[in-house]
Design an enzyme around this catalytic site. Structure first.
Site, mmCIF file in Angstrom:
data_model
loop_
_atom_site.group_PDB
_atom_site.id
_atom_site.type_symbol
_atom_site.label_atom_id
_atom_site.label_comp_id
_atom_site.label_asym_id
_atom_site.label_seq_id
_atom_site.Cartn_x
_atom_site.Cartn_y
_atom_site.Cartn_z
ATOM 1 N N ARG A 102 27.155 23.513 43.096
ATOM 2 C CA ARG A 102 26.945 22.156 43.596
ATOM 3 C C ARG A 102 25.450 21.890 43.776
ATOM 4 O O ARG A 102 24.959 20.794 43.515
ATOM 5 C CB ARG A 102 27.686 21.968 44.920
ATOM 6 C CG ARG A 102 29.176 22.309 44.843
ATOM 7 C CD ARG A 102 30.029 21.157 44.345
ATOM 8 N NE ARG A 102 31.328 21.612 43.858
ATOM 9 C CZ ARG A 102 32.363 21.931 44.616
ATOM 10 N NH1 ARG A 102 32.262 21.876 45.922
ATOM 11 N NH2 ARG A 102 33.504 22.299 44.062
ATOM 12 N N LYS B 44 38.513 29.820 34.464
ATOM 13 C CA LYS B 44 37.375 29.665 35.364
ATOM 14 C C LYS B 44 37.899 29.477 36.783
ATOM 15 O O LYS B 44 38.770 28.624 36.990
ATOM 16 C CB LYS B 44 36.555 28.444 34.933
ATOM 17 C CG LYS B 44 35.341 28.143 35.790
ATOM 18 C CD LYS B 44 34.598 26.912 35.277
ATOM 19 C CE LYS B 44 33.365 26.639 36.126
ATOM 20 N NZ LYS B 44 32.626 25.445 35.678
ATOM 21 N N ARG C 18 38.353 18.491 44.993
ATOM 22 C CA ARG C 18 38.936 18.242 43.673
ATOM 23 C C ARG C 18 40.336 18.846 43.552
ATOM 24 O O ARG C 18 40.779 19.184 42.463
ATOM 25 C CB ARG C 18 38.004 18.816 42.592
ATOM 26 C CG ARG C 18 36.618 18.186 42.614
ATOM 27 C CD ARG C 18 35.764 18.673 41.455
ATOM 28 N NE ARG C 18 34.511 17.936 41.420
ATOM 29 C CZ ARG C 18 33.297 18.484 41.546
ATOM 30 N NH1 ARG C 18 33.187 19.789 41.724
ATOM 31 N NH2 ARG C 18 32.209 17.744 41.494
ATOM 32 N N GLU D 297 49.408 24.592 31.242
ATOM 33 C CA GLU D 297 48.157 23.960 30.821
ATOM 34 C C GLU D 297 47.720 24.503 29.456
ATOM 35 O O GLU D 297 47.232 23.754 28.599
ATOM 36 C CB GLU D 297 47.062 24.216 31.854
ATOM 37 C CG GLU D 297 47.292 23.566 33.207
ATOM 38 C CD GLU D 297 46.868 22.108 33.238
ATOM 39 O OE1 GLU D 297 46.476 21.565 32.175
ATOM 40 O OE2 GLU D 297 46.929 21.505 34.326
ATOM 41 N N SER E 210 29.076 30.560 39.610
ATOM 42 C CA SER E 210 27.905 30.670 40.485
ATOM 43 C C SER E 210 28.149 31.552 41.702
ATOM 44 O O SER E 210 27.280 32.352 42.080
ATOM 45 C CB SER E 210 27.471 29.282 40.931
ATOM 46 O OG SER E 210 28.527 28.613 41.614
ATOM 47 N N TYR F 208 25.494 33.819 34.022
ATOM 48 C CA TYR F 208 24.089 33.505 34.235
ATOM 49 C C TYR F 208 23.193 34.702 33.952
ATOM 50 O O TYR F 208 21.976 34.559 33.873
ATOM 51 C CB TYR F 208 23.885 32.992 35.663
ATOM 52 C CG TYR F 208 24.677 31.726 35.919
ATOM 53 C CD1 TYR F 208 24.216 30.504 35.466
ATOM 54 C CD2 TYR F 208 25.917 31.773 36.562
ATOM 55 C CE1 TYR F 208 24.960 29.341 35.666
ATOM 56 C CE2 TYR F 208 26.663 30.629 36.762
ATOM 57 C CZ TYR F 208 26.182 29.413 36.305
ATOM 58 O OH TYR F 208 26.929 28.267 36.490
ATOM 59 N N LYS G 116 41.295 25.943 35.187
ATOM 60 C CA LYS G 116 40.134 25.801 36.068
ATOM 61 C C LYS G 116 40.661 25.585 37.478
ATOM 62 O O LYS G 116 41.277 24.567 37.778
ATOM 63 C CB LYS G 116 39.252 24.636 35.635
ATOM 64 C CG LYS G 116 37.995 24.494 36.494
ATOM 65 C CD LYS G 116 37.133 23.332 36.022
ATOM 66 C CE LYS G 116 35.884 23.216 36.869
ATOM 67 N NZ LYS G 116 35.049 22.054 36.456
#
Length: 333
Positions: A213, A255, A224, A240, A281, A320, A203
């Site tokens: 957000r 992602k 982050r 990872e 998004s 989506y 990610k």
């Protein structure tokens, strides 16, 4: 030499001549069961709230979420990934609403499970960012930094309440070191051995999260970058990946999807577990915005982006557009 000798003997265009021919020789195909619908449910609203940066996407009420789940089942979508959005007054430094049995996400899981049962794979976002008043994915220490190990304790609690609510799959998205192992132990120790973990393995700290957000009414202060991956790094994703698999991940995810197709391909080549990719998004918003301007053909662009993600190695895609595209595919559009 024959007068015809200069003409090509091999003509790949022969296999592109008609729609039927192109369908017959297509190397990759999308199916409704490849698709997972991310959905937001907000506490305390009586009507769904449109998300301005994501035309066509809303923050659901509990009732409209039930309807969206039914529509997804009818379209043949494989799963739904649920994100809870608590009321602002219920946010605090520890993200307490995320571990309350009657928190909005747990209620949504129960609602969807009672509505569609096992006909839809019900997934839940396992992260604190929606519930904290500072908007970070974990607990902060005295210096305002995310405390990895204190956060893991909260994730273990989240896993238990989400599993108690009836979720099939938890999706830990906070990128804390050791999160998969701690969650697996917490699930097993509370009798939830059958609940799967979809690890957010790679990610990235991406600019494309912007519209999200708004979707989760984020209270984020700062960024982050200390826990999400650096966009400059590729090998790190394989490290990872190895850790997540060792800790018990059942499925892994990359992602965002579109800007990281190379990472997706590397991960898919390296594993023998299902691989997911999240078309996030910002990827959605770009296509919708350009289509609204008349700059691109919306439906073709949607399918092209999804096929690119599939071609790179994704077994499942969070998008989506899941229900809409599944309808197209079922109708052989």
């Amino acid at each position: 030499m024959s007068a015809y000798g200069s003409f090509p003997g091999s003509r790949p265009r022969r296999l592109r001549t008609t729609p039927a021919m192109r369908r017959m020789v297509a190397e990759y195909r999308l199916h409704p069961s490849d698709l997972i619908l991310p959905a937001f449910v907000r506490e305390g609203i009586s009507e769904p709230l449109p998300i301005s940066a994501m035309p066509g996407v809303v923050q659901h009420t509990r009732d409209t979420l039930r309807k969206a789940a039914v529509e997804a089942v009818e379209a043949g979508v494989a799963g739904i990934m649920l994100f809870g959005v608590p009321a602002d007054e219920n946010k605090d430094a520890l993200g307490t609403a995320g571990t309350e049995p009657d928190g909005i996400l747990q209620l949504a899981i129960r609602d969807v499970r009672s509505e569609v049962g096992d006909d839809l794979v019900i997934m839940s976002d396992l992260c604190l960012d929606e519930y904290t008043d500072h908007g970070h994915c974990g607990v902060l220490d005295a210096d305002g930094r995310v405390d990895n190990d204190a956060t893991l304790e909260r994730y273990a609690e989240m896993a238990q309440v989400q599993a108690d609510a009836g979720v099939h799959v938890v999706g830990p998205s906070g990128m804390m070191d050791g999160q998969v192992g701690v969650i697996r132990d917490a699930l097993d120790e509370t009798g939830h051995e059958d609940v799967s973990i979809l690890a957010y393995t790679a990610k990235y700290s991406s600019a494309f999260y912007g519209p999200f957000r708004e979707a989760v009414a984020s209270s984020l202060q700062g960024d982050r970058k200390t826990y999400q991956q650096d966009p400059a790094n590729a090998r790190e994703s394989l490290r990872e990946l190895a850790l997540d698999l060792e800790e018990g991940a059942d499925m892994v995810m990359v992602k965002p999807a579109g800007p990281y197709l190379d990472i997706l391909h590397r991960v898919a080549e390296a594993v023998d577990v299902p691989v997911a990719a999240y078309q996030i998004s910002g990827e959605y918003a770009m296509v919708e915005a350009a289509a609204e301007k008349g700059w691109i053909e919306r439906d073709r662009a949607i399918m092209e982006t999804l096929l690119g993600i599939k071609r790179a190695g994704a077994d499942t895609i969070l998008t989506y557009w899941a229900t809409e595209v599944a309808g197209w595919l079922r109708n052989e559009r």
